[in-house]
Design a protein around this motif. Structure first.
Motif, PDB file in Angstrom:
ATOM      1  N   SER A  62     -48.090  29.445 -64.888  1.00 24.87           N
ATOM      2  CA  SER A  62     -47.241  29.831 -66.014  1.00 24.87           C
ATOM      3  C   SER A  62     -46.000  30.563 -65.522  1.00 24.87           C
ATOM      4  N   TYR A  63     -44.889  30.333 -66.184  1.00 24.02           N
ATOM      5  CA  TYR A  63     -43.660  31.090 -65.953  1.00 24.02           C
ATOM      6  C   TYR A  63     -43.232  31.057 -64.487  1.00 24.02           C
ATOM      7  N   SER A  64     -43.145  29.879 -63.908  1.00 27.92           N
ATOM      8  CA  SER A  64     -42.894  29.764 -62.473  1.00 27.92           C
ATOM      9  C   SER A  64     -41.505  30.213 -62.044  1.00 27.92           C
ATOM     10  N   ARG A  65     -40.521  30.280 -62.937  1.00 25.82           N
ATOM     11  CA  ARG A  65     -39.172  30.652 -62.526  1.00 25.82           C
ATOM     12  C   ARG A  65     -38.921  32.158 -62.540  1.00 25.82           C
ATOM     13  N   SER A  66     -39.843  32.928 -62.993  1.00 28.21           N
ATOM     14  CA  SER A  66     -39.646  34.372 -63.083  1.00 28.21           C
ATOM     15  C   SER A  66     -40.065  35.061 -61.789  1.00 28.21           C
ATOM     16  N   GLU A  67     -39.614  36.272 -61.647  1.00 28.19           N
ATOM     17  CA  GLU A  67     -40.047  37.095 -60.520  1.00 28.19           C
ATOM     18  C   GLU A  67     -41.504  37.477 -60.758  1.00 28.19           C
ATOM     19  N   LYS A  68     -42.374  37.149 -59.813  1.00 27.20           N
ATOM     20  CA  LYS A  68     -43.804  37.348 -60.015  1.00 27.20           C
ATOM     21  C   LYS A  68     -44.355  38.407 -59.086  1.00 27.20           C
ATOM     22  N   HIS A  69     -45.445  39.014 -59.559  1.00 25.12           N
ATOM     23  CA  HIS A  69     -46.261  39.954 -58.799  1.00 25.12           C
ATOM     24  C   HIS A  69     -45.450  41.096 -58.199  1.00 25.12           C
ATOM     25  N   LEU A  70     -45.005  41.949 -59.079  1.00 23.97           N
ATOM     26  CA  LEU A  70     -44.263  43.138 -58.696  1.00 23.97           C
ATOM     27  C   LEU A  70     -45.260  44.279 -58.507  1.00 23.97           C
ATOM     28  N   ASP A  71     -45.313  44.832 -57.297  1.00 23.33           N
ATOM     29  CA  ASP A  71     -46.222  45.946 -57.010  1.00 23.33           C
ATOM     30  C   ASP A  71     -45.557  47.268 -57.354  1.00 23.33           C
ATOM     31  N   LEU A  72     -46.292  48.115 -58.064  1.00 24.89           N
ATOM     32  CA  LEU A  72     -45.798  49.426 -58.490  1.00 24.89           C
ATOM     33  C   LEU A  72     -46.696  50.516 -57.922  1.00 24.89           C
ATOM     34  N   TYR A  73     -46.092  51.628 -57.569  1.00 25.43           N
ATOM     35  CA  TYR A  73     -46.820  52.785 -57.048  1.00 25.43           C
ATOM     36  C   TYR A  73     -46.230  54.041 -57.676  1.00 25.43           C
ATOM     37  N   ALA A  74     -47.087  55.027 -57.875  1.00 19.81           N
ATOM     38  CA  ALA A  74     -46.623  56.324 -58.362  1.00 19.81           C
ATOM     39  C   ALA A  74     -47.705  57.348 -58.048  1.00 19.81           C
ATOM     40  N   THR A  75     -47.345  58.602 -58.168  1.00 19.37           N
ATOM     41  CA  THR A  75     -48.290  59.694 -58.006  1.00 19.37           C
ATOM     42  C   THR A  75     -48.137  60.614 -59.201  1.00 19.37           C
ATOM     43  N   THR A  76     -49.257  60.999 -59.810  1.00 15.29           N
ATOM     44  CA  THR A  76     -49.191  61.900 -60.962  1.00 15.29           C
ATOM     45  C   THR A  76     -48.806  63.301 -60.503  1.00 15.29           C
ATOM     46  N   SER A  77     -48.500  64.165 -61.446  1.00  9.57           N
ATOM     47  CA  SER A  77     -48.178  65.555 -61.101  1.00  9.57           C
ATOM     48  C   SER A  77     -49.376  66.267 -60.491  1.00  9.57           C
ATOM     49  N   GLY A 137     -50.354  49.408 -59.324  1.00 13.90           N
ATOM     50  CA  GLY A 137     -50.601  48.268 -60.191  1.00 13.90           C
ATOM     51  C   GLY A 137     -49.745  47.099 -59.765  1.00 13.90           C
ATOM     52  N   ARG A 138     -50.180  45.919 -60.101  1.00 11.11           N
ATOM     53  CA  ARG A 138     -49.443  44.696 -59.793  1.00 11.11           C
ATOM     54  C   ARG A 138     -49.144  43.968 -61.098  1.00 11.11           C
ATOM     55  N   VAL A 139     -47.877  43.975 -61.462  1.00 11.44           N
ATOM     56  CA  VAL A 139     -47.424  43.319 -62.683  1.00 11.44           C
ATOM     57  C   VAL A 139     -47.387  41.817 -62.434  1.00 11.44           C
ATOM     58  N   ASP A 140     -47.824  41.042 -63.421  1.00  6.93           N
ATOM     59  CA  ASP A 140     -47.825  39.583 -63.260  1.00  6.93           C
ATOM     60  C   ASP A 140     -46.428  39.045 -62.996  1.00  6.93           C
ATOM     61  N   ARG A 141     -45.457  39.503 -63.776  1.00 10.63           N
ATOM     62  CA  ARG A 141     -44.070  39.088 -63.538  1.00 10.63           C
ATOM     63  C   ARG A 141     -43.136  40.074 -64.228  1.00 10.63           C
ATOM     64  N   ALA A 142     -41.892  40.056 -63.791  1.00 12.39           N
ATOM     65  CA  ALA A 142     -40.916  40.994 -64.346  1.00 12.39           C
ATOM     66  C   ALA A 142     -39.591  40.283 -64.556  1.00 12.39           C
ATOM     67  N   ALA A 143     -38.986  40.533 -65.691  1.00 10.85           N
ATOM     68  CA  ALA A 143     -37.613  40.095 -65.957  1.00 10.85           C
ATOM     69  C   ALA A 143     -36.767  41.354 -65.800  1.00 10.85           C
ATOM     70  N   LEU A 144     -36.420  41.673 -64.561  1.00  9.54           N
ATOM     71  CA  LEU A 144     -35.802  42.966 -64.260  1.00  9.54           C
ATOM     72  C   LEU A 144     -34.459  43.140 -64.961  1.00  9.54           C
ATOM     73  N   LYS A 145     -33.647  42.083 -65.010  1.00  5.46           N
ATOM     74  CA  LYS A 145     -32.335  42.240 -65.652  1.00  5.46           C
ATOM     75  C   LYS A 145     -32.464  42.483 -67.151  1.00  5.46           C
ATOM     76  N   ASP A 146     -33.595  42.050 -67.741  1.00  9.29           N
ATOM     77  CA  ASP A 146     -33.833  42.281 -69.166  1.00  9.29           C
ATOM     78  C   ASP A 146     -34.640  43.550 -69.414  1.00  9.29           C
ATOM     79  N   GLY A 147     -35.150  44.172 -68.342  1.00 12.90           N
ATOM     80  CA  GLY A 147     -35.929  45.406 -68.481  1.00 12.90           C
ATOM     81  C   GLY A 147     -37.302  45.196 -69.089  1.00 12.90           C
ATOM     82  N   VAL A 148     -37.933  44.053 -68.763  1.00 15.95           N
ATOM     83  CA  VAL A 148     -39.234  43.738 -69.360  1.00 15.95           C
ATOM     84  C   VAL A 148     -40.251  43.382 -68.277  1.00 15.95           C
ATOM     85  N   LEU A 149     -41.424  44.027 -68.360  1.00 15.76           N
ATOM     86  CA  LEU A 149     -42.555  43.683 -67.508  1.00 15.76           C
ATOM     87  C   LEU A 149     -43.483  42.799 -68.323  1.00 15.76           C
TER      88      LEU A 149
END
Length: 181
Positions: A48-63, A70-82
Motif C-alpha cells: 500500500s502507498y508505495s510512493r510515500s516515504e515509508k518506515h520513519l523511525d522516531l526516538y525520544a526520551t521523557t522528562s 516507534g516506527r511510523v508506517d509512512r510519513a507525508a513530511l511536507k504535509d505534516g502528516v504521519l
C-alpha cells in the motif's frame, strides 16, 4: 528496572489491547512470525502507498528519562502528516493511541511541521477505503503519560499478568496458542 529499557510503540499498543501480550513481547517472546494475520498486515503495509516515504523511525526520551521509540508506517513530511496503515478497526482505540504516541515522540523532540504547526496523524484502512484523522491534544498527552507509567509498572513485574477471559480478539492474536493452547 524497566526505565533503562526502551519502550516501543509496539509494546505500548499491545499494552492497550492486552497487558499480558505486552509483558510477553517485552520479555523477548515473539509469536508474530507464526501468525497469518500479522503476515497479512505486513503484506498490506508493503503493497500500500508505495510512493510515500515509508518506515520513519522516531526516538525520544521523557522528562523522567524513559527512552521511547516507534516506527511510523509512512510519513507525508511536507504535509505534516504521519500515517499508520491498519487492516481493520477492531482495535481502533489502541490504533489511535499508537498514532498519538508517534505524535508525542515528535513533540518531545520539539519537531514541528512546516510553518511550526504540530504534526497530525492519520490511520489508513486501505481494505476499508477509509482514513481516520488523529491529533494530539494536551488531554491525550496526559493519558499517554498515565498509560506509560502503568505499562512500566506492568513490565517491572516478575511474572506475566493472568490471561484474560478469552475474547473474539484472542482468536486472531499471535499469542493465542501460548495463552490458551
Amino acid at each position: 528496572m524497566v526505565q533503562s529499557a526502551t519502550i516501543t510503540a509496539t509494546v505500548f499498543s499491545y499494552f492497550l489491547i492486552c497487558p499480558r501480550k505486552a509483558w510477553l513481547h517485552h520479555q523477548g517472546i515473539r509469536m508474530e512470525q507464526e501468525s497469518e494475520d500479522v503476515a497479512l498486515g505486513r503484506l498490506l503495509d508493503e503493497t500500500s502507498y508505495s510512493r510515500s516515504e515509508k518506515h520513519l523511525d522516531l526516538y525520544a526520551t521523557t522528562s523522567d528519562g524513559i527512552p521511547l521509540t516507534g516506527r511510523v508506517d509512512r510519513a507525508a513530511l511536507k504535509d505534516g502528516v504521519l500515517h499508520e496503515t491498519k487492516k481493520g478497526r477492531s482495535c481502533q482505540e489502541a490504533h489511535l493511541s499508537q498514532v498519538r504516541f508517534y505524535l508525542w515522540l515528535l513533540k518531545l523532540n520539539g519537531v514541528t511541521a512546516n510553518g511550526g504547526a504540530a504534526y497530525r496523524g492519520q490511520i489508513d484502512y486501505p481494505a476499508l477505503r477509509r482514513s481516520e484523522p488523529v491529533t494530539l491534544e494536551p488531554q491525550h498527552e496526559e493519558v499517554l503519560a498515565l498509560q506509560l507509567r502503568q505499562l512500566i509498572r506492568l513490565l517491572e513485574e516478575p511474572h506475566p499478568p493472568a490471561r484474560i477471559s478469552k475474547r473474539d480478539f484472542c482468536r486472531k492474536c499471535a499469542f493465542e496458542e501460548l495463552c490458551y493452547g
